[in-house]
Design a protein around this motif. Structure first.
Motif, PDB file in Angstrom:
ATOM      1  N   GLY A  67     -47.158 -14.924  76.742  1.00 53.68           N
ATOM      2  CA  GLY A  67     -46.809 -15.748  77.892  1.00 53.68           C
ATOM      3  C   GLY A  67     -45.876 -15.018  78.837  1.00 53.68           C
ATOM      4  O   GLY A  67     -45.242 -14.020  78.468  1.00 53.68           O
ATOM      5  N   VAL A  68     -45.804 -15.526  80.064  1.00 50.73           N
ATOM      6  CA  VAL A  68     -44.893 -15.006  81.081  1.00 50.73           C
ATOM      7  C   VAL A  68     -44.151 -16.201  81.648  1.00 50.73           C
ATOM      8  O   VAL A  68     -44.749 -17.250  81.906  1.00 50.73           O
ATOM      9  CB  VAL A  68     -45.662 -14.293  82.226  1.00 50.73           C
ATOM     10  CG1 VAL A  68     -44.687 -13.762  83.275  1.00 50.73           C
ATOM     11  CG2 VAL A  68     -46.532 -13.170  81.683  1.00 50.73           C
ATOM     12  N   ARG A  69     -42.832 -16.036  81.833  1.00 48.96           N
ATOM     13  CA  ARG A  69     -42.028 -17.121  82.399  1.00 48.96           C
ATOM     14  C   ARG A  69     -40.972 -16.534  83.311  1.00 48.96           C
ATOM     15  O   ARG A  69     -40.587 -15.366  83.153  1.00 48.96           O
ATOM     16  CB  ARG A  69     -41.412 -17.968  81.297  1.00 48.96           C
ATOM     17  CG  ARG A  69     -40.568 -17.188  80.306  1.00 48.96           C
ATOM     18  CD  ARG A  69     -40.140 -18.043  79.104  1.00 48.96           C
ATOM     19  NE  ARG A  69     -39.730 -17.235  77.983  1.00 48.96           N
ATOM     20  CZ  ARG A  69     -38.480 -16.811  77.760  1.00 48.96           C
ATOM     21  NH1 ARG A  69     -37.527 -17.150  78.597  1.00 48.96           N
ATOM     22  NH2 ARG A  69     -38.200 -16.065  76.721  1.00 48.96           N
ATOM     23  N   PRO A  70     -40.478 -17.336  84.262  1.00 48.10           N
ATOM     24  CA  PRO A  70     -39.388 -16.854  85.107  1.00 48.10           C
ATOM     25  C   PRO A  70     -38.147 -16.599  84.248  1.00 48.10           C
ATOM     26  O   PRO A  70     -37.908 -17.299  83.268  1.00 48.10           O
ATOM     27  CB  PRO A  70     -39.140 -18.012  86.079  1.00 48.10           C
ATOM     28  CG  PRO A  70     -40.348 -18.871  85.994  1.00 48.10           C
ATOM     29  CD  PRO A  70     -40.916 -18.680  84.624  1.00 48.10           C
ATOM     30  N   GLY A  87     -34.012 -14.650  84.857  1.00 45.64           N
ATOM     31  CA  GLY A  87     -33.103 -13.772  85.583  1.00 45.64           C
ATOM     32  C   GLY A  87     -33.605 -13.527  86.989  1.00 45.64           C
ATOM     33  O   GLY A  87     -34.006 -14.444  87.698  1.00 45.64           O
ATOM     34  N   ASP A  88     -33.612 -12.248  87.394  1.00 40.76           N
ATOM     35  CA  ASP A  88     -34.099 -11.873  88.719  1.00 40.76           C
ATOM     36  C   ASP A  88     -35.595 -11.573  88.724  1.00 40.76           C
ATOM     37  O   ASP A  88     -36.142 -11.166  89.739  1.00 40.76           O
ATOM     38  CB  ASP A  88     -33.344 -10.639  89.234  1.00 40.76           C
ATOM     39  CG  ASP A  88     -31.896 -10.949  89.546  1.00 40.76           C
ATOM     40  OD1 ASP A  88     -31.597 -12.128  89.835  1.00 40.76           O
ATOM     41  OD2 ASP A  88     -31.073 -10.018  89.484  1.00 40.76           O
ATOM     42  N   GLY A  89     -36.241 -11.743  87.585  1.00 40.06           N
ATOM     43  CA  GLY A  89     -37.668 -11.425  87.495  1.00 40.06           C
ATOM     44  C   GLY A  89     -38.375 -12.379  86.564  1.00 40.06           C
ATOM     45  O   GLY A  89     -38.400 -13.590  86.781  1.00 40.06           O
ATOM     46  N   PHE A  90     -38.910 -11.816  85.486  1.00 49.52           N
ATOM     47  CA  PHE A  90     -39.696 -12.585  84.544  1.00 49.52           C
ATOM     48  C   PHE A  90     -39.306 -12.194  83.122  1.00 49.52           C
ATOM     49  O   PHE A  90     -38.677 -11.159  82.895  1.00 49.52           O
ATOM     50  CB  PHE A  90     -41.189 -12.302  84.735  1.00 49.52           C
ATOM     51  CG  PHE A  90     -41.689 -12.620  86.104  1.00 49.52           C
ATOM     52  CD1 PHE A  90     -42.126 -13.893  86.412  1.00 49.52           C
ATOM     53  CD2 PHE A  90     -41.718 -11.652  87.102  1.00 49.52           C
ATOM     54  CE1 PHE A  90     -42.583 -14.201  87.681  1.00 49.52           C
ATOM     55  CE2 PHE A  90     -42.177 -11.941  88.368  1.00 49.52           C
ATOM     56  CZ  PHE A  90     -42.606 -13.228  88.657  1.00 49.52           C
ATOM     57  N   VAL A  91     -39.728 -13.006  82.166  1.00 52.13           N
ATOM     58  CA  VAL A  91     -39.654 -12.664  80.748  1.00 52.13           C
ATOM     59  C   VAL A  91     -41.080 -12.643  80.237  1.00 52.13           C
ATOM     60  O   VAL A  91     -41.848 -13.590  80.455  1.00 52.13           O
ATOM     61  CB  VAL A  91     -38.806 -13.676  79.950  1.00 52.13           C
ATOM     62  CG1 VAL A  91     -38.866 -13.357  78.462  1.00 52.13           C
ATOM     63  CG2 VAL A  91     -37.360 -13.669  80.437  1.00 52.13           C
ATOM     64  N   LEU A  92     -41.438 -11.541  79.591  1.00 53.66           N
ATOM     65  CA  LEU A  92     -42.744 -11.393  78.965  1.00 53.66           C
ATOM     66  C   LEU A  92     -42.552 -11.680  77.486  1.00 53.66           C
ATOM     67  O   LEU A  92     -41.878 -10.929  76.783  1.00 53.66           O
ATOM     68  CB  LEU A  92     -43.264  -9.970  79.183  1.00 53.66           C
ATOM     69  CG  LEU A  92     -44.646  -9.642  78.635  1.00 53.66           C
ATOM     70  CD1 LEU A  92     -45.723 -10.419  79.393  1.00 53.66           C
ATOM     71  CD2 LEU A  92     -44.910  -8.139  78.742  1.00 53.66           C
ATOM     72  N   ASP A  93     -43.086 -12.802  77.024  1.00 53.90           N
ATOM     73  CA  ASP A  93     -43.033 -13.119  75.599  1.00 53.90           C
ATOM     74  C   ASP A  93     -44.211 -12.453  74.925  1.00 53.90           C
ATOM     75  O   ASP A  93     -45.300 -12.365  75.502  1.00 53.90           O
ATOM     76  CB  ASP A  93     -43.085 -14.638  75.386  1.00 53.90           C
ATOM     77  CG  ASP A  93     -41.833 -15.330  75.895  1.00 53.90           C
ATOM     78  OD1 ASP A  93     -40.732 -14.868  75.552  1.00 53.90           O
ATOM     79  OD2 ASP A  93     -41.954 -16.315  76.635  1.00 53.90           O
ATOM     80  N   GLY A  94     -43.995 -11.970  73.691  1.00 57.60           N
ATOM     81  CA  GLY A  94     -45.097 -11.311  73.017  1.00 57.60           C
ATOM     82  C   GLY A  94     -44.792 -10.979  71.583  1.00 57.60           C
ATOM     83  O   GLY A  94     -43.685 -11.210  71.082  1.00 57.60           O
ATOM     84  N   GLU A  95     -45.806 -10.425  70.927  1.00 59.84           N
ATOM     85  CA  GLU A  95     -45.729 -10.070  69.522  1.00 59.84           C
ATOM     86  C   GLU A  95     -45.862  -8.558  69.367  1.00 59.84           C
ATOM     87  O   GLU A  95     -46.833  -7.970  69.846  1.00 59.84           O
ATOM     88  CB  GLU A  95     -46.850 -10.752  68.746  1.00 59.84           C
ATOM     89  CG  GLU A  95     -46.784 -12.258  68.795  1.00 59.84           C
ATOM     90  CD  GLU A  95     -47.976 -12.932  68.141  1.00 59.84           C
ATOM     91  OE1 GLU A  95     -47.844 -14.104  67.780  1.00 59.84           O
ATOM     92  OE2 GLU A  95     -49.040 -12.275  68.017  1.00 59.84           O
ATOM     93  N   LEU A  96     -44.884  -7.971  68.690  1.00 62.45           N
ATOM     94  CA  LEU A  96     -44.912  -6.549  68.375  1.00 62.45           C
ATOM     95  C   LEU A  96     -45.294  -6.404  66.915  1.00 62.45           C
ATOM     96  O   LEU A  96     -44.694  -7.069  66.052  1.00 62.45           O
ATOM     97  CB  LEU A  96     -43.545  -5.915  68.632  1.00 62.45           C
ATOM     98  CG  LEU A  96     -43.441  -4.426  68.308  1.00 62.45           C
ATOM     99  CD1 LEU A  96     -44.274  -3.600  69.285  1.00 62.45           C
ATOM    100  CD2 LEU A  96     -41.990  -3.974  68.324  1.00 62.45           C
ATOM    101  N   THR A  97     -46.285  -5.554  66.639  1.00 67.47           N
ATOM    102  CA  THR A  97     -46.673  -5.270  65.256  1.00 67.47           C
ATOM    103  C   THR A  97     -46.334  -3.817  64.968  1.00 67.47           C
ATOM    104  O   THR A  97     -46.784  -2.902  65.670  1.00 67.47           O
ATOM    105  CB  THR A  97     -48.177  -5.529  65.037  1.00 67.47           C
ATOM    106  OG1 THR A  97     -48.448  -6.904  65.338  1.00 67.47           O
ATOM    107  CG2 THR A  97     -48.578  -5.236  63.598  1.00 67.47           C
ATOM    108  N   LEU A  98     -45.515  -3.628  63.931  1.00 64.85           N
ATOM    109  CA  LEU A  98     -45.020  -2.308  63.537  1.00 64.85           C
ATOM    110  C   LEU A  98     -44.916  -2.292  62.022  1.00 64.85           C
ATOM    111  O   LEU A  98     -44.369  -3.235  61.432  1.00 64.85           O
ATOM    112  CB  LEU A  98     -43.654  -2.053  64.187  1.00 64.85           C
ATOM    113  CG  LEU A  98     -42.897  -0.795  63.822  1.00 64.85           C
ATOM    114  CD1 LEU A  98     -43.678   0.459  64.196  1.00 64.85           C
ATOM    115  CD2 LEU A  98     -41.532  -0.783  64.505  1.00 64.85           C
ATOM    116  N   ARG A  99     -45.454  -1.257  61.398  1.00 62.41           N
ATOM    117  CA  ARG A  99     -45.448  -1.129  59.928  1.00 62.41           C
ATOM    118  C   ARG A  99     -46.048  -2.363  59.257  1.00 62.41           C
ATOM    119  O   ARG A  99     -45.568  -2.821  58.235  1.00 62.41           O
ATOM    120  CB  ARG A  99     -44.045  -0.864  59.413  1.00 62.41           C
ATOM    121  CG  ARG A  99     -43.559   0.546  59.701  1.00 62.41           C
ATOM    122  CD  ARG A  99     -42.194   0.804  59.130  1.00 62.41           C
ATOM    123  NE  ARG A  99     -42.128   0.551  57.710  1.00 62.41           N
ATOM    124  CZ  ARG A  99     -41.908   1.476  56.770  1.00 62.41           C
ATOM    125  NH1 ARG A  99     -41.730   2.733  57.124  1.00 62.41           N
ATOM    126  NH2 ARG A  99     -41.848   1.151  55.507  1.00 62.41           N
TER     127      ARG A  99
END
Length: 193
Positions: A99-102, A104-116
């Motif tokens: 998802g993307v949401r407003p 601060g001065d821009g946006f926040v990109l919500d997401g899932e990081l997969t590592l190991r």
């Protein structure tokens, strides 16, 4: 919030291919609690889809963990080992936005990081650098437009099982901080075919 309320000069909706030659996936981590070590990953691929409404946009990316470069080959080999990234067993890390949401001065990109083999929620502060023509690449199959984005965030390396919890000798801090700062400078080409 709708596209009418989000003012992004020159905004173009479409599918964009991340240009690895003009993209930097960097990180910073504290070492021995007195300095910072910086590094980057040189090999990646991904797609940015900018929606008709910017808040409907998405990102997917895959990073080759063997492409780590901290400027010291011996350290890079150690970080590739099972002590840290274990690239033989887990050759890539991936990010998929949710998802993307407003923010601060821009946006926040919500997401899932997969590592190991572990997936965690990782929000990134997102700044839109801009959209513009790409007049210099006549041989580029994606010629037509370029877009730029900056994303920053932080992960806990221990939540992904990266490294250990060894303490600084004589101190009470970790030899390597748990928190890793992420700095992404992304340039992408509009897919026209």
């Amino acid at each position: 919030m709708t596209a009418e309320l989000v003012e992004i000069p020159g905004y173009i909706a479409g599918t964009w291919i991340i240009d690895p030659l003009h993209t930097n996936v960097g990180f910073t981590i504290r070492h021995l609690m007195v300095s910072r070590v910086r590094g980057r990953f040189g090999t990646l691929e991904g797609t940015v889809v900018t929606g008709d409404d910017p808040l409907g946009s998405s990102v997917t990316a895959t990073i080759d963990l063997a492409s780590i470069d901290t400027g010291i080959a011996q350290r890079d080999e150690h970080v590739r080992s099972a002590d840290f990234l274990d690239v033989e067993k887990y050759p890539t890390m991936t990010y998929r936005s949710t998802g993307v949401r407003p923010g601060g001065d821009g946006f926040v990109l919500d997401g899932e990081l997969t590592l190991r083999g572990m997936t965690r929620q990782v929000p990134l502060d997102l700044e839109v650098g801009g959209f513009g023509p790409d007049p210099f690449r006549e041989d580029d199959p994606f010629k037509g437009a370029r877009a730029g984005f900056t994303a920053t965030g932080e992960i806990s390396r221990l939540e992904f099982g990266v490294g250990d919890t060894a303490k600084v000798p004589g101190g009470n801090g970790l030899g390597l901080s748990d928190k890793v700062q992420i700095i992404l400078e992304i340039q992408a080409s509009l897919q026209t075919a």
